[in-house]
Write an enzyme that holds these catalytic residues in place. Structure first.
Site, mmCIF file in Angstrom:
data_model
loop_
_atom_site.group_PDB
_atom_site.id
_atom_site.type_symbol
_atom_site.label_atom_id
_atom_site.label_comp_id
_atom_site.label_asym_id
_atom_site.label_seq_id
_atom_site.Cartn_x
_atom_site.Cartn_y
_atom_site.Cartn_z
ATOM 1 C CD GLN A 162 -2.512 1.182 2.748
ATOM 2 O OE1 GLN A 162 -2.083 0.528 3.699
ATOM 3 N NE2 GLN A 162 -3.620 1.865 2.808
ATOM 4 C CE1 TYR A 205 -4.083 4.147 -0.420
ATOM 5 C CE2 TYR A 205 -5.080 4.746 1.672
ATOM 6 C CZ TYR A 205 -5.199 4.229 0.409
ATOM 7 O OH TYR A 205 -6.419 3.790 -0.015
ATOM 8 C CD GLU A 220 -5.881 -0.543 7.275
ATOM 9 O OE1 GLU A 220 -6.222 0.586 6.853
ATOM 10 O OE2 GLU A 220 -4.728 -0.795 7.652
HETATM 11 C C1 LIG Z 1 3.565 -0.725 11.490
HETATM 12 C C2 LIG Z 1 3.127 0.285 10.493
HETATM 13 C C3 LIG Z 1 2.851 -0.117 9.209
HETATM 14 C C4 LIG Z 1 2.467 0.815 8.246
HETATM 15 N N1 LIG Z 1 2.232 0.387 6.965
HETATM 16 C C5 LIG Z 1 1.900 1.283 6.006
HETATM 17 C C6 LIG Z 1 1.730 0.872 4.649
HETATM 18 O O1 LIG Z 1 1.866 -0.308 4.300
HETATM 19 N N2 LIG Z 1 1.449 1.801 3.732
HETATM 20 C C7 LIG Z 1 1.287 3.114 4.055
HETATM 21 O O2 LIG Z 1 0.998 3.917 3.170
HETATM 22 N N3 LIG Z 1 1.462 3.554 5.330
HETATM 23 C C8 LIG Z 1 1.765 2.667 6.303
HETATM 24 N N4 LIG Z 1 1.943 3.076 7.613
HETATM 25 C C9 LIG Z 1 1.868 4.519 7.902
HETATM 26 C C10 LIG Z 1 0.669 4.936 8.719
HETATM 27 O O3 LIG Z 1 -0.494 4.948 7.942
HETATM 28 C C11 LIG Z 1 0.992 6.332 9.280
HETATM 29 O O4 LIG Z 1 2.053 6.164 10.203
HETATM 30 C C12 LIG Z 1 -0.188 6.967 9.977
HETATM 31 O O5 LIG Z 1 -1.183 7.312 9.055
HETATM 32 C C13 LIG Z 1 0.247 8.237 10.761
HETATM 33 O O6 LIG Z 1 0.924 9.108 9.914
HETATM 34 P P1 LIG Z 1 2.379 9.682 10.282
HETATM 35 O O7 LIG Z 1 3.250 8.538 10.698
HETATM 36 O O8 LIG Z 1 2.832 10.505 9.132
HETATM 37 O O9 LIG Z 1 2.172 10.575 11.556
HETATM 38 P P2 LIG Z 1 1.626 12.073 11.579
HETATM 39 O O10 LIG Z 1 0.411 12.165 10.714
HETATM 40 O O11 LIG Z 1 2.744 13.005 11.293
HETATM 41 O O12 LIG Z 1 1.180 12.218 13.068
HETATM 42 C C14 LIG Z 1 2.089 12.463 14.144
HETATM 43 C C15 LIG Z 1 1.298 12.615 15.424
HETATM 44 O O13 LIG Z 1 0.411 13.750 15.321
HETATM 45 C C16 LIG Z 1 -0.935 13.356 15.547
HETATM 46 N N5 LIG Z 1 -1.832 14.101 14.641
HETATM 47 C C17 LIG Z 1 -1.666 14.276 13.302
HETATM 48 N N6 LIG Z 1 -2.685 14.976 12.798
HETATM 49 C C18 LIG Z 1 -3.507 15.260 13.832
HETATM 50 C C19 LIG Z 1 -4.750 15.954 13.927
HETATM 51 N N7 LIG Z 1 -5.328 16.492 12.871
HETATM 52 N N8 LIG Z 1 -5.319 16.065 15.159
HETATM 53 C C20 LIG Z 1 -4.750 15.488 16.257
HETATM 54 N N9 LIG Z 1 -3.569 14.828 16.208
HETATM 55 C C21 LIG Z 1 -2.959 14.704 15.022
HETATM 56 C C22 LIG Z 1 -0.973 11.879 15.222
HETATM 57 O O14 LIG Z 1 -2.028 11.217 15.876
HETATM 58 C C23 LIG Z 1 0.380 11.424 15.713
HETATM 59 O O15 LIG Z 1 0.340 11.185 17.090
HETATM 60 C C24 LIG Z 1 2.344 2.178 8.592
HETATM 61 C C25 LIG Z 1 2.638 2.585 9.895
HETATM 62 C C26 LIG Z 1 3.021 1.647 10.836
HETATM 63 C C27 LIG Z 1 3.324 2.148 12.215
#
Ligand SMILES: Cc1cc2nc3c(=O)[nH]c(=O)nc-3n(C[C@H](O)[C@H](O)[C@H](O)COP(=O)(O)OP(=O)(O)OC[C@H]3O[C@@H](n4cnc5c(N)ncnc54)[C@H](O)[C@@H]3O)c2cc1C
Length: 390
Positions: free
Chosen positions: A131, A133, A249
Site C-alpha cells: 500500500q 499511501y 481495512e
Molecule cells: C507498522 C506500520 C505499518 C504501516 N504500513 C503502512 C503501509 O503499508 N502503507 C502506508 O501507506 N502507510 C503505512 N503506515 C503509515 C501509517 O499509515 C501512518 O504512520 C499513519 O497514518 C500516521 O501518519 P504519520 O506517521 O505521518 O504521523 P503524523 O500524521 O505526522 O502524526 C504524528 C502525530 O500527530 C498526531 N496528529 C496528526 N494529525 C492530527 C490531527 N489532525 N489532530 C490530532 N492529532 C494529530 C498523530 O495522531 C500522531 O500522534 C504504517 C505505519 C506503521 C506504524
C-alpha cells in the site's frame, strides 16, 4: 440481535476447522503460529506457499462475489473462518493487503477488466500487494500527498516517495495514491494507480524497526511506469477510492484478530501462573480486565461489522479501531510487567514473543489511522463537534 450461529454455519465452521487442522498439523506445521506481531519477517517462502495453499482450496476472498472467483460467503461465515484461523494458529498472512485492502477496493470500485486482471492473483495467493499511501509529509494528513503521476502516451509516469510501505520488499504490485492534477484542490487532484514493483523506476529501502527487523520500507519512484488503464475509479477521483480502502481495512478479519489477542492473553496468563505473578491481586485484576474487554470487543464488533463492509469510514469503525488498538498496546504492557526483569533484557530466548508483542503493539495506535485521528472522526461525526480547521 441474535448472535447464535445456525446449523449450516456450524457445518461451515467444522469444514474450516478440519481443513486448517489437516494442513497445520501436516505439511505446514512449520508455519503454525508464526509471522505474528514482531515475527512478520520470518519464514516468508513457507508462508507464501501457505498463501497459495489457501488459494488452491478457495479460502481467500471468501466474501467476494462468486462471479469474481470468491465464495460469496456471508459476513458471519467470514467471521467463522477468521475465528477458526486464529484458533488453529494460522500464520500471519503475506497476502493480507491484497485480500483485505486492494481486492475489496477492486470489487467495489474497479472496472470489469480490472477485476479480471487483478483478482485472480490475489485469490490464488500468487501476487502480493503493498500500500503506497503515506509520505514523509502525508500520514494523518493523507490528502497532502506529493507523489505525482503524469501521462506519457499510454502510460503513467510516477515521481516521488512513499514511506512505511509494509511488505514492499516482497510485493509484486503496489497501489499508489498520487497527485494527477496539481492545480486542483487538495482532495480533488488525486488518483489511485496500480504499479508493478519489478521495474527500474522503483527503489525500496528497508527501515529497521525497534524490534530489530524490517517489515516496512521507504519506496522511491523515479520515472516508474504503469499502463494508462491502471487507475481505479476516476482520474482525479482517487480520494473516494482511497477512503473506501481504509474502511475495508477494518472488515470481517477483525473478529479473527480478537481471537489472536485471546491466544496472546492465554500465553501471558500461563507465564503469570508459572512465574508466581498470578497470585498478585493487581496482576489478577489486569488479566481479568483484559479478558472482559475482549468479550465486549467481540460483541461490539459483531454488532457493527455490517457497517464496516460498506466502504465508508464511520464513527463505528473509528470506535472499533480505537478500542482494539488501545487494548492491544495495554496487553503488550501487561506482558512485560508480568515478565518483570526478563521483559526488559535484550530480545532473546523464550520471552521473545512477549517482548516483541510489547514493542510491536506500540504501532497499533498509529497505523490504519492514529488514535487522535479516530477521535477526530468520533468528535465530528458522532458528537457533531465543529470540524477541525483545515
Ligand atoms: C507498522 C506500520 C505499518 C504501516 N504500513 C503502512 C503501509 O503499508 N502503507 C502506508 O501507506 N502507510 C503505512 N503506515 C503509515 C501509517 O499509515 C501512518 O504512520 C499513519 O497514518 C500516521 O501518519 P504519520 O506517521 O505521518 O504521523 P503524523 O500524521 O505526522 O502524526 C504524528 C502525530 O500527530 C498526531 N496528529 C496528526 N494529525 C492530527 C490531527 N489532525 N489532530 C490530532 N492529532 C494529530 C498523530 O495522531 C500522531 O500522534 C504504517 C505505519 C506503521 C506504524
Amino acid at each position: 440481535m441474535d448472535l447464535r450461529f445456525t446449523a449450516e454455519q456450524e457445518r461451515f465452521r467444522a469444514d474450516a476447522r478440519a481443513w486448517l487442522a489437516d494442513r497445520l498439523d501436516g505439511p505446514f506445521a512449520k508455519v503454525r503460529g508464526r509471522g505474528g506481531p514482531g515475527d512478520e519477517h520470518e519464514l516468508f517462502d513457507e508462508r507464501w506457499a501457505w498463501e497459495q495453499e489457501l488459494g488452491r482450496d478457495n479460502w481467500i476472498g471468501l466474501g467476494w462475489p462468486a462471479e469474481y472467483g470468491g465464495r460469496g460467503a456471508s459476513l458471519l461465515e467470514q467471521v467463522i473462518f477468521f475465528e477458526e484461523y486464529a484458533r488453529a494458529g494460522g500464520p500471519g498472512r503475506v497476502g493480507i493487503i491484497g485480500e483485505g485492502l486492494l481486492g475489496p477496493t477492486i470489487v467495489h470500485f474497479g472496472r470489469d477488466d480490472q477485476k479480471r486482471a487483478f483478482l485472480p492473483g490475489i485469490l490464488r495467493g500468487t501476487e502480493i500487494w503493498c500500500q503506497g499511501y503515506s509520505e514523509p509529509n502525508a500520514g494523518s494528513d493523507l490528502a497532502n500527498v506529493q507523489t505525482r503521476a503524469e501521462r506519457d502516451g499510454d502510460e503513467w509516469v510516477v515521481q516521488g516517495q512513499k514511506v512505511w510501505t509494509s511488505l514492499a520488499h516482497w510485493a509484486q504490485w503496489i497501489f499508489v495514491l498520487c497527485r494527477t492534477d496539481r492545480d486542483a484542490p487538495k482532495h480533488k487532484g488525486l488518483s489511485y494507480l496500480l504499479l508493478p514493483m519489478d521495474q527500474p523506476g522503483i527503489e525500496i529501502r528497508p527501515i529497521v524497526q525497534i524490534t530489530g527487523h524490517s517489515e516496512f520500507n521507504e519506496t522511491f519512484f523515479d520515472g516508474a511506469r504503469t499502463a494508462a488503464e491502471n487507475v481505479v475509479g476516476e482520474v482525479n477521483g482517487g480520494w473516494r477510492v482511497a477512503m473506501g480502502t481504509l474502511a475495508f481495512e477494518r472488515g470481517a478479519s477483525t473478529l479473527g484478530q480478537q481471537l489472536s489477542f485471546e491466544n496472546e492473553l492465554r500465553e501471558i496468563t500461563d507465564v503469570a501462573r508459572a512465574n508466581g505473578t498470578g497470585t498478585d491481586p493487581v496482576v489478577r485484576q489486569r488479566l481479568a480486565e483484559a479478558w472482559s474487554t475482549l468479550r465486549v470487543m467481540r460483541f461490539h464488533a459483531l454488532r457493527t461489522l455490517p457497517l464496516m463492509e460498506t466502504g465508508t469510514v464511520s464513527p463505528a469503525t473509528a470506535i472499533h479501531k480505537l478500542f482494539w488498538a488501545n487494548f492491544h498496546r495495554a496487553l503488550g504492557e501487561l506482558a512485560v510487567d508480568i515478565l518483570g526483569a526478563a521483559g526488559v533484557s535484550g530480545i532473546q530466548g523464550d520471552d521473545d514473543r512477549m517482548q516483541r508483542l510489547f514493542l510491536y503493539s506500540r504501532a497499533d495506535t498509529i497505523y490504519g489511522g492514529s488514535n487522535e485521528i479516530q477521535k477526530n472522526v468520533i468528535g465530528e461525526q458522532a458528537l457533531g463537534l465543529p470540524r477541525e480547521p483545515r
